[in-house]
Design a protein around this motif. Structure first.
Motif, PDB file in Angstrom:
ATOM      1  N   VAL A  79      19.804  25.061 -22.045  1.00  0.00           N
ATOM      2  CA  VAL A  79      19.083  24.669 -21.117  1.00  0.00           C
ATOM      3  C   VAL A  79      20.121  24.143 -20.086  1.00  0.00           C
ATOM      4  CG1 VAL A  79      17.179  23.398 -19.806  1.00  0.00           C
ATOM      5  CG2 VAL A  79      16.855  24.955 -21.767  1.00  0.00           C
ATOM      6  N   ALA A  80      20.861  23.095 -20.565  1.00  0.00           N
ATOM      7  CA  ALA A  80      21.842  22.124 -19.912  1.00  0.00           C
ATOM      8  C   ALA A  80      22.806  22.976 -19.271  1.00  0.00           C
ATOM      9  CB  ALA A  80      21.920  20.892 -20.779  1.00  0.00           C
ATOM     10  N   THR A  81      23.230  23.800 -20.310  1.00  0.00           N
ATOM     11  CA  THR A  81      24.432  24.636 -19.726  1.00  0.00           C
ATOM     12  C   THR A  81      24.319  25.642 -18.914  1.00  0.00           C
ATOM     13  OG1 THR A  81      25.391  24.487 -22.100  1.00  0.00           O
ATOM     14  CG2 THR A  81      26.331  26.412 -20.902  1.00  0.00           C
ATOM     15  N   SER A  82      23.084  26.246 -19.075  1.00  0.00           N
ATOM     16  CA  SER A  82      22.820  27.144 -18.053  1.00  0.00           C
ATOM     17  C   SER A  82      22.522  26.600 -16.510  1.00  0.00           C
ATOM     18  CB  SER A  82      21.239  27.869 -18.307  1.00  0.00           C
ATOM     19  OG  SER A  82      21.260  28.466 -19.509  1.00  0.00           O
ATOM     20  N   LEU A  83      22.115  25.486 -16.625  1.00  0.00           N
ATOM     21  CA  LEU A  83      21.927  24.624 -15.127  1.00  0.00           C
ATOM     22  C   LEU A  83      23.255  24.359 -14.691  1.00  0.00           C
ATOM     23  CD1 LEU A  83      18.828  22.259 -16.060  1.00  0.00           C
ATOM     24  CD2 LEU A  83      18.937  24.284 -14.407  1.00  0.00           C
ATOM     25  N   VAL A  84      24.162  23.753 -15.510  1.00  0.00           N
ATOM     26  CA  VAL A  84      25.434  23.444 -14.809  1.00  0.00           C
ATOM     27  C   VAL A  84      25.950  24.609 -14.618  1.00  0.00           C
ATOM     28  CG1 VAL A  84      27.897  22.875 -15.659  1.00  0.00           C
ATOM     29  CG2 VAL A  84      25.895  21.612 -16.452  1.00  0.00           C
ATOM     30  N   VAL A  85      25.855  25.907 -15.170  1.00  0.00           N
ATOM     31  CA  VAL A  85      26.557  27.178 -14.540  1.00  0.00           C
ATOM     32  C   VAL A  85      25.969  27.503 -13.312  1.00  0.00           C
ATOM     33  CG1 VAL A  85      26.653  29.520 -15.014  1.00  0.00           C
ATOM     34  CG2 VAL A  85      27.260  27.970 -16.787  1.00  0.00           C
ATOM     35  N   LEU A  86      24.479  27.458 -13.056  1.00  0.00           N
ATOM     36  CA  LEU A  86      23.929  27.853 -11.987  1.00  0.00           C
ATOM     37  C   LEU A  86      24.275  26.892 -10.731  1.00  0.00           C
ATOM     38  CD1 LEU A  86      20.213  28.426 -13.201  1.00  0.00           C
ATOM     39  CD2 LEU A  86      21.905  30.123 -12.131  1.00  0.00           C
ATOM     40  N   ILE A  87      24.518  25.544 -10.911  1.00  0.00           N
ATOM     41  CA  ILE A  87      24.763  24.540  -9.860  1.00  0.00           C
ATOM     42  C   ILE A  87      26.279  25.005  -9.728  1.00  0.00           C
ATOM     43  CG2 ILE A  87      25.467  22.305  -9.256  1.00  0.00           C
ATOM     44  CD1 ILE A  87      23.116  21.466 -11.180  1.00  0.00           C
ATOM     45  N   GLY A  88      27.017  24.984 -10.462  1.00  0.00           N
ATOM     46  CA  GLY A  88      28.544  25.674 -10.294  1.00  0.00           C
ATOM     47  C   GLY A  88      28.566  26.983  -9.416  1.00  0.00           C
ATOM     48  N   ALA A  89      27.537  27.756  -9.702  1.00  0.00           N
ATOM     49  CA  ALA A  89      27.798  29.186  -9.038  1.00  0.00           C
ATOM     50  C   ALA A  89      27.204  29.180  -7.621  1.00  0.00           C
ATOM     51  CB  ALA A  89      26.954  30.040  -9.879  1.00  0.00           C
ATOM     52  N   SER A  90      26.465  28.043  -7.303  1.00  0.00           N
ATOM     53  CA  SER A  90      26.105  28.065  -6.084  1.00  0.00           C
ATOM     54  C   SER A  90      27.116  27.758  -4.937  1.00  0.00           C
ATOM     55  CB  SER A  90      24.976  26.714  -5.968  1.00  0.00           C
ATOM     56  OG  SER A  90      25.610  25.633  -6.155  1.00  0.00           O
ATOM     57  N   TYR A  91      28.088  27.294  -5.374  1.00  0.00           N
ATOM     58  CA  TYR A  91      29.403  27.074  -4.458  1.00  0.00           C
ATOM     59  C   TYR A  91      29.992  28.347  -4.206  1.00  0.00           C
ATOM     60  CZ  TYR A  91      33.519  24.570  -2.517  1.00  0.00           C
ATOM     61  OH  TYR A  91      34.481  24.083  -1.758  1.00  0.00           O
TER      62      TYR A  91
END
Length: 656
Positions: free
Chosen positions: A235-247
């Motif tokens: 879950v933590a990894t997915s959230l980091v990837v999603l936040i980075g993808a927002s940029y």
């Protein structure tokens, strides 16, 4: 319809309020010892951080940029005050803008950068509380946790950077929160998700904080419960990837993800930061940027730097402190990579963890020394002795440095230069400036297109389109230390500097700010014109000084004969004396122009009567002013007591 409240609803609301109050009271009771330790630290840190916030340090270009970008979000509806080119993710100045919107910070301060500084200090105070909480979570005693927060807040190295509007100060808050949540032993799904979000926000605030990712993962792995580790970490990894993808999505939506002709792109921004940015050089080269940066850090607080590095080495052998000690050592080693660029605020990410390991190592040594049967007690006493020696060495250094932060007014030259522009440059003239004063000048009445951040004159096609003749389309260039140290990097700015003449100067050394009038025909021609004007002024002044109809002091006569009075003023007084007696109260010097010709005259009497009656220009004075045209028309007319003051504009032209 009845307007009487239902008694049951009122009773429910009252019960809810009492329940909340009871929970708050219970929490305060449980944490009263913690509050007793951390509250004085935060209070002292707040006072020291905010006192003289506008005096020291002097405003610099970078913090002006981040503040201007936040201002642009609120006032222009744009993500930046110039073309946004993906040099940094925008979340940092979005936080400044959000803080300013919620608190009215821009309206509260007369200088825009101070609103940004306020936001930066508030973020630092929150980070200090989180550092305290992290220290307690990893097992440090309350005195040690308080010491970590105090070092983080009051080290002169920390204070220098916390008072400056750097994106790193906001990113630190989120990074410390990420470590705090990553070390949670209970409710790990929510905690690890929060840690991932916090770390993602830290990286989108300042991209260099991505370097801390291995250490956040390390702390998570050590804290994760075996039964739920795979799920919580996924879950933590997915959230980091999603936040980075927002940029990436932001850039893609704007059509600026990949490089292309005639547009900025995220790819170009990343390549600039990782590979094409000029190296900071070698620490052994005294003329390199790295040497200057390291020297600046060392000058501010050598005791903290040495102690933090030593403590980090010892922290490697202490299980709970190990991730933070390795972080400090690894990120310090990263600075010295061959061909790398070292940002001046890079040290900000190291300060909280340096403070944490210093306090943590001494705390562990004290605990070991107190156990009579503990092994290596001698080493523990040695660590304690080094800690005491560091505190003794730091005391006089910190006292002297903190006195400077609290009392020095290093920003006075910048404020004086802005005031000079407001009084002496017209709002239709174009200015090349340090970004630290961009917002203030725009709010003072200049069109945003006429206030040119010097960096953009050479790098932004949109700005270049408004200046088809380059530097020749500008009237003034206001130079600060950041502009003077890199003219070769910006050809148009360099040309403006070489083809301009100082007309006002404020401060000295690194704080010096010069207002330079750009000469389209070149600095040599302007210097020659000024020399000719001085000779003409000396000739005219010598004649005027002998005129019995002009009332002057001996000091003013000397100014006239030395050619220190503007020829337009001298010619005006000579013309007036042709009609009768004229009384001159002086030639007031304009702040910053001590080396130039006096271009103000204070007149108390004109042929036919006084210059001022009942606080207003007399009829004779009004007639005089109405008759002045062309080169003889003053730029400013005001009443000062019983005198009429006329001020002429800056000019390189000889009298007609």
């Amino acid at each position: 319809m009845s307007t009487t409240a239902n008694p049951g609803i009122l009773a429910g609301i009252g019960e809810g309020v009492r329940s909340v109050n009871a929970r708050v009271a219970a929490w305060l009771l449980v944490h009263r010892a913690d509050l007793a330790w951390i509250s004085p630290v935060i209070l002292v840190a707040a006072v020291v951080s905010f006192v003289n916030i506008g005096g020291s340090p002097q405003r610099i270009d970078d913090e002006g940029t981040y503040t201007a970008q936040a201002w642009a979000i609120l006032n222009l509806g744009e993500i930046a005050h110039y073309t946004y080119w993906y040099d940094h993710p925008p979340l940092g100045w979005l936080q400044i803008a959000g803080y300013a919107q919620l608190t009215g910070a821009f309206a509260r301060w007369d200088l825009a950068v101070l609103a940004g500084r306020e936001a930066s200090i508030v973020a630092t105070l929150v980070a200090a509380v989180l550092l305290w909480a992290l220290a307690r979570r990893i097992g440090m005693t309350r005195p040690a946790a308080a010491a970590a927060a105090l070092i983080f807040s009051l080290s002169p190295l920390a204070l220098q950077f916390h008072r400056t509007v750097y994106l790193d100060n906001f990113a630190v808050l989120w990074l410390v929160l990420a470590f705090f949540l990553a070390s949670e032993r209970r409710n790990q799904l929510a905690a690890f998700a929060g840690a991932a979000v916090s770390f993602g926000v830290a990286v989108l605030t300042k991209e260099t904080f991505l370097l801390a990712l291995p250490f956040v993962i390390w702390v998570m792995l050590r804290s994760a419960q075996r039964e739920t580790r795979r799920y919580t970490l996924s879950v933590a990894t997915s959230l980091v990837v999603l936040i980075g993808a927002s940029y990436l999505v932001l850039a893609a939506v704007k059509g600026e993800l990949l490089a292309g002709p005639g547009r900025v792109s995220l790819m170009d921004g990343v390549l600039f930061q990782l590979s094409t940015r000029e190296s900071s050089g070698s620490p052994f080269d005294p003329d390199s940027l790295m040497s200057a940066t390291l020297g600046m850090w060392w000058q501010l607080d050598p005791v903290f730097i040495v102690t933090a590095l030593l403590a980090s080495v010892l922290a490697v052998f202490h299980r709970r402190l190990r991730p933070y000690g390795v972080l400090v050592l690894a990120m310090t080693a990263f600075m010295f990579r061959p061909g790398g660029y070292l940002p001046v605020p890079y040290v900000i990410i190291l300060i909280p963890f340096g403070a944490l390991v210093i306090a943590g190592v001494v705390d562990a040594a004290v605990a070991r020394a107190r156990r009579r049967t503990a092994p290596r007690r001698g080493l523990a006493f040695g660590v304690i002795a080094v800690g005491v020696a560091a505190a003794v060495a730091a005391a006089p250094l910190w006292t002297a440095q903190l006195r400077g932060f609290l009392l020095a007014d290093l920003d006075a030259p910048m404020r004086d230069a802005q005031a000079w522009l407001g009084d002496n440059a017209s709002r239709d003239q174009r200015l090349i400036v340090d970004d630290a004063m961009w917002v203030d000048l725009v709010e003072a009445g200049w069109d945003r297109d006429n206030v040119v951040w010097y960096y953009k004159l050479d790098t932004d096609p949109a700005v270049q389109a408004l200046s088809p003749n380059g530097w020749r389309d500008s009237d003034y260039i206001i130079t600060t230390d950041s502009m003077r140290t890199s003219p070769d990097s910006f050809p148009e700015v360099g040309q403006a500097l070489r083809n301009s003449v100082i007309v006002a100067s404020f401060g000295d050394g690194d704080q010096q700010v010069d207002v330079r009038r750009i000469a389209v025909d070149g600095a040599d021609a302007a210097t020659a014109a000024l020399a000719a004007a001085s000779e003409s002024a000396a000739s005219l002044g010598g004649q005027l000084a002998q005129n019995p109809l002009v009332g002057l002091t001996d000091a003013d006569r000397s100014l006239l004969t030395d050619g220190r009075v503007d020829a337009r003023v001298t010619a005006l007084l000579g013309a007036l004396a042709g009609g009768g007696e004229v009384s001159v109260a002086g030639f007031p010097e304009i702040d910053g122009e001590d080396a130039g010709a006096r271009r103000q005259v204070s007149i108390t009497a004109l042929p036919g009567g006084p210059a001022v009656i009942d606080g207003a220009p007399s009829a004779e004075a009004a007639s005089l002013v109405d008759g002045l045209e062309g080169s003889y028309a003053p730029a400013l007319i005001e009443v000062d007591g019983d005198a009429l003051v006329l001020r002429y504009p800056i000019s390189f032209q000889s009298l007609p």
